[in-house]
Design an enzyme around this catalytic site. Sequence first.
Site, short mmCIF file in Angstrom:
data_model
loop_
_atom_site.label_atom_id
_atom_site.label_comp_id
_atom_site.label_asym_id
_atom_site.label_seq_id
_atom_site.Cartn_x
_atom_site.Cartn_y
_atom_site.Cartn_z
N ASN A 287 4.48 -2.25 19.47
CA ASN A 287 3.75 -2.88 18.47
C ASN A 287 3.09 -1.56 17.43
OD1 ASN A 287 1.84 -4.00 16.79
ND2 ASN A 287 1.10 -5.43 18.19
N ASN B 258 9.71 1.35 8.57
CA ASN B 258 10.17 0.14 8.10
C ASN B 258 9.60 -1.25 8.75
OD1 ASN B 258 12.42 -1.50 6.84
ND2 ASN B 258 12.63 -2.11 9.12
N SER C 171 7.73 -1.11 -1.54
CA SER C 171 8.21 -2.42 -2.16
C SER C 171 7.75 -2.46 -3.79
CB SER C 171 7.46 -3.91 -1.51
OG SER C 171 7.98 -4.97 -2.19
N TYR D 45 0.30 -8.36 1.19
CA TYR D 45 1.59 -7.54 1.36
C TYR D 45 1.45 -6.59 0.08
CZ TYR D 45 6.75 -6.75 1.70
OH TYR D 45 7.79 -5.95 1.35
N ALA E 20 -1.21 -5.31 -1.34
CA ALA E 20 -1.98 -4.31 -1.18
C ALA E 20 -1.55 -3.00 -0.05
CB ALA E 20 -3.18 -4.78 -0.82
N LYS F 65 1.46 -2.47 0.76
CA LYS F 65 2.62 -1.53 0.11
C LYS F 65 2.28 -0.67 -1.06
CE LYS F 65 6.01 -3.42 2.75
NZ LYS F 65 6.83 -2.53 3.73
#
Length: 248
Positions: free
Chosen positions: A58, A85, A146, A158, A160, A162
Amino acid sequence: MDIKNKVIAVTGAARGLGFAMAKLLSEKGALIALIDLDIEATNNAVKELPNAKGYACNVAQEHEVVQTFSQIKEDFGHLDGLINNAGILKDGLMVKTNDDEVQKLPLSQWQAVIDVNLTGVFLCGREAAASMVEQGSGGVIINISSVSRAGNFGQTNYSAAKAGVAAMTVTWAKELARYGIRSAGIAPGFVETEMTDLMPEEAFNKVANLIPLGRMGRVDEIAHTAAYIFENDYLSGRIIDVDGGIRV
């Protein structure tokens, strides 16, 4: 970097984009450390790649990341590259109304994405960089950002995360260059994955029509970009958008 016989760790590697990148690098002769939370899927992925080992981890848990990278170094003897990734989605509007009642994005939904998509990248990048510095032979760290890093509807958490990944990438390029370590990023647009395969055809086509090239990207196209970064020794501190022209 000549990829052949280099040890490259890939997080979120059991399926989708992560596996596609691991597979291409393996075909080019790399030794692959597959890191994923789903150990069963990871073991299945290992069976498809020569000279690969799987690790359950994790990435949001510091002790698991430290242990995993220590084990990779013990198993392979060294570490030459990392692709950060691993990521999750928990989309939602920051606030919305339902029957005149204001609903707010839960903190837990924000934190889960930040923990994996941002903190996880930091932890894995830190451990990989420490190993590379100790070895004294340089290396490459690739972070998957992204096009959503510029801000996307319904993706406060998401986007923030990336954006933070992109900023860390540039920071690491500046900090680690003295050790011969390069850092670069890839910012995919909409890419065909197991997740998009579940989209209704109408929704899928609607998204595809927004892309100037008229289609979603393929995981192999992102994988080729990762290989290019590894092989180009003068590329560092840049985020490469691979998005079919959707972000200009």
